[in-house]
Design a protein around this motif. Structure first.
Motif, short mmCIF file in Angstrom:
data_model
loop_
_atom_site.label_atom_id
_atom_site.label_comp_id
_atom_site.label_asym_id
_atom_site.label_seq_id
_atom_site.Cartn_x
_atom_site.Cartn_y
_atom_site.Cartn_z
N UNK A 1 38.62 76.97 48.86
CA UNK A 1 38.64 75.66 48.51
C UNK A 1 36.66 75.48 47.73
N UNK B 1 33.52 86.89 56.53
CA UNK B 1 34.72 85.60 55.36
C UNK B 1 33.22 84.58 55.24
N UNK B 2 33.13 84.33 56.09
CA UNK B 2 31.93 83.04 56.33
C UNK B 2 30.95 82.61 55.66
N UNK C 1 38.38 76.92 62.09
CA UNK C 1 39.22 78.27 62.35
C UNK C 1 39.63 78.03 61.52
N UNK C 2 39.68 78.21 60.14
CA UNK C 2 40.79 78.08 59.18
C UNK C 2 38.85 78.17 58.57
N UNK D 1 38.53 80.69 56.46
CA UNK D 1 39.23 81.57 55.48
C UNK D 1 39.46 80.74 54.02
#
Lengths: 324, 324, 324, 324
Positions: free
Chosen positions: B297, B110-111, B289-290, B292
């Motif tokens: 965004x 993800x990151x 934490x968020x 994703x």
């Protein structure tokens, strides 16, 4: 002659037989079963076969998977093993070969995402052979892979991407995986075709525009195709044919009704129907409701078949461990 | 001198200032605000600046987004517009230019998926210009894009893929987007850097191994980077520094304790700590934490900034319509 | 006494030992290995143990997985089997029991998505027992499951959803799976805890607000927890502690420096640090970079452990076939 | 009478008209356009209408979206606004009402995932009203939502889950969203139906088994349905009908052929065909190739329509900001 194009050799043969009484010349077909998989080995021998089949001279092996494959891991493994053998039959795989595997199709369109999904499950080893040669078994063969996307996503012809990459890294073999459209619902997601003549323009459900073949790339190209949809207009056509056949069967031979039906130019009918149905059906496809799950399972089977074929030094268990 | 590498020019400057009393030579810095975005324009002027900053001569613009950007579509649009201007400042964008945009990073992590996510939101037009030139506005510029994946997924150096493609399609400009690691949690997912010197080996959170630059490709390369993580070991180091500074502040100047603390070779301490902490922290990252949602965004903001810069004939509304 | 809350019984014990010289009263601990898995069986025996541990009387079994579990399917299966035994030890599983499995957490937040992912891999059988009882083996036990989401996604307390469902379908057993925060990076994604005292408010990385226990629901509740993150502020605190310990080790016993360090009120220090670091770290977490993949693997292990424990009539092979 | 069930009131009317010469009694229909959306307002007035339509007394509003909606954000917003009005027409929405929105369907099956996707885009406020009443505008109405999954995923009837939750939290209104099957390809993903009589067993493409209605739950139930597929067997039937109609049109009135065709019991034909086609088509559906994208867009439109209707104090811009 009806001119429906099909990507599957077995369907091309079927279409020929529907429209011709004499046996097709220029091809040799061999059918057999192995571990519950029906294998049809179609060899197009010469230009006559080429013309009859609408496909280049070469070898096309079709696997029909047993009904139970979706629900039984053992059957999945069996199919992978049978498929890996077919792969070895269409190309001489040599120990030192570098293989480039290409996952064609659009990962955002579930039934077209088969190729990229297969690629995501391959054993990728080329970089390990180069970077840490001492750490990996010398029997591991170099494999690299890419999912180039489709024209609408990249703005670049898929063929251009593959050609540029092939020119740069000079693999000994290219294996392309593509989702196809079938003529028959019964083949959807149940058939795997592997052939040694590459991919022609306009194949696949995403309407690829390039040829990807030894001729265009200078490197042998194996094409693996799985029909994942039927076009809705094909289904409509077939339904009408079946209905007309039923009417003919039920009408008295020799009656006016029988004669009228027999004399129908079906081609004309279907064109007419196409005009009525097509505006709504043009972009529609027929798939199983659980297409997401099915694509997942089939891509695992295909990926493992490739893994086994490219890494004969490893067993399926080792491969499963590696791939996780 | 402490030798922590950083991909962000503003951090390189910060590190220099922490370790040196005199002002840095060879660079020019300009700070200003626009639509709530803090812009830091770092110009590395000569070899002295290059050595001091550990980065090649060139222009590096850093945007710090307002706190509210995550929750306000208008702020997102403002940042996209400001960012598009910065992009225009680091490269002369010409109407007939073909741009190739490259989304670096691993879409499965993800990151690290920022680059591929940005690419998925771009206006892709090159094929339209070639296939249906009459149907699209002549002011639309040709843009193509690819997310080549990472070495572990493809077995091919990302640089090889880009080089082969650039050689084949000859774009006038290459724009690379990459997820970076920051030294400070406060910058994570709040900073966008754009520079005109390409990408050096070892940048990014995925440890890219190639240089992607005008020098290596023969085509101008713009690099866009967003820090999406801090390495856990960096955070641990910083926490220790802060603690030691607090101890020093609180101890009586001139006391043995004060002197001992002042004389600590922090580098040595940290190495020691690294040995203790590293086995567990080596591969760990610090993210919101968020992550994703945040990546989602930020990738929209960056993509729209690129879209605006590359398609000046269109407004953001037209672009939003197109992109859907 | 330092008052860091932890969801893991092994960490509560560790914290107690760090702060107390005498052995803890009111608990019984049993450590052993099985198939490479380290098992710590913590029994809180009475109110003294309850107070010391900050956890209710009951049984807490912690499994530490071997390092290799991520890359070896056989190790994964071994852990699932060992875990299924632990599950059987904390609750008497009876053949006719209906089990309701609850996947807590937010499926949009990768490190919090463990519970929903486990649920998606369970053998769901309750409806089959009711709808087609003749078609399935009488030894198959009825299992149902739900992932209720989190308060921010539903607007409903998770506890309300579970309570209303439990009141309606009256299962004999509830099993909750939740992602936790650990105090130590080395435990992240490598530890599974199973206990028979349910879930307390504020546990989990999503800060659940309800108690889910036999007391609140009238049905035995097994809680399965896997630490998937460390809070960034916890990591910062630990780094500082380690650094101070190193300083103490290196300074001469009896010197002013040594005495100063020994006399530091670490609690105060950390609070101070927290004030400096917290504004940036409040919502940040430490995870492995490949968190998406790790969560995937761990959820498979946990799901299979539950499947084996709830369906003792089936072997892991049958379950794998069923689950596909 | 042909007995094809349909979930769409406009299709039920269409079927009636195909099979009956006299006008249908017991219903009132009103057709009009608004912002390019064709609205058909079907009121089933009494038991005669109920019998004729095969649907309970009540109000059913159908929206047909303009062709361009997929590619134009403004059209999407227009449809959302028109849809929100229709929603307000089928139920009296009161300021203090708590609404529970239920996303029916299987999130793993793309064309069945509409309901869960809509739920993921709603403004969820009930918990804010309870937890931080001072921090949010008093005009915000309490909304909560759940996607309960399907029987095969949970082992629990969806109706049981909704009933238990409704009994517990006592909302004033329940809104269910479901993906439907249409009879015609042209309606797929282009039509939204909203009605005030709940959901009958067997509706939806996932074959729901429960009734969800004011009668079963004691709370008004609004049902929102979007046809996302046509069953492949329906398409096959229709194609045959169209072909037969064409044959009739082309044959000389009064000829034996004409008479034979006219006298065909189509029902019998179709049953026959079904037997031939069904084994392959039973589980197959017809969808647009880009179903993933289409579901995404339609779910945004529906979600925003609900958001606007439930939060009249906010404009669409505020809602978009909130939802991001």
């Amino acid at each position: 002659m009806r001119n429906i194009r099909t990507d599957l050799a077995v369907e091309a043969k079927e279409l020929y037989d529907e429209q011709n009484k004499e046996e097709m010349q220029g091809i040799k077909i061999n059918e057999y079963f192995e571990s519950g998989v029906k294998i049809t080995d179609v060899n197009i021998l010469d230009e006559i076969g080429e013309r009859n089949m609408g496909k280049p001279i070469g070898k096309y092996i079709t696997l029909e998977m047993p009904e139970t494959f979706m629900h039984d891991k053992d059957v999945m493994d069996d199919v992978s093993k049978v498929f890996s053998k077919s792969l070895s039959e269409v190309v001489k795989l040599d120990k030192s070969m570098t293989a480039l595997v290409v996952g064609l199709g659009n990962w955002n369109v579930t039934p077209d995402a088969l190729g990229p999904k297969v690629v995501s499950r391959l054993m990728i080893t080329r970089h390990l052979k180069e970077l840490v040669p001492d750490k990996i078994d010398e029997n591991i063969r170099p494999v690299c892979a890419i999912s180039p996307g489709v024209l609408g996503l990249t703005g670049i012809e898929t063929g251009e991407i593959i050609k540029s990459l092939a020119d740069k890294i000079r693999p000994n073999l290219i294996i392309c995986i593509d989702a196809l459209a079938s003529r028959k619902a019964e083949r959807v997601n149940k058939t795997i075709q592997v052939g040694n003549t590459g991919i022609s323009p306009g194949s696949g459900i995403g309407n690829r525009r390039m040829e990807i073949s030894e001729k265009s790339l200078g490197i042998p190209v194996i094409a693996i195709g799985v029909p994942t949809v039927v076009h809705a207009s094909t289904l409509a056509n077939d339904a009408i044919d079946i209905a007309l056949d039923e009417l003919i069967n039920k009408s008295t031979k020799g009656s006016e009704f029988y004669t009228m039906l027999k004399n129908l130019d079906r081609e004309e009918k279907q064109n007419l129907i196409n005009e009525v149905l097509y505006p709504q059906l043009g972009n529609m496809i027929v798939t199983p409701k659980e297409i997401d799950l099915v694509i997942d399972v089939v891509s695992k089977i295909v990926a493992n078949g490739i893994n086994i074929a490219l890494q004969p030094a490893l067993g399926l268990e080792d491969i499963n461990k590696y791939i996780n």
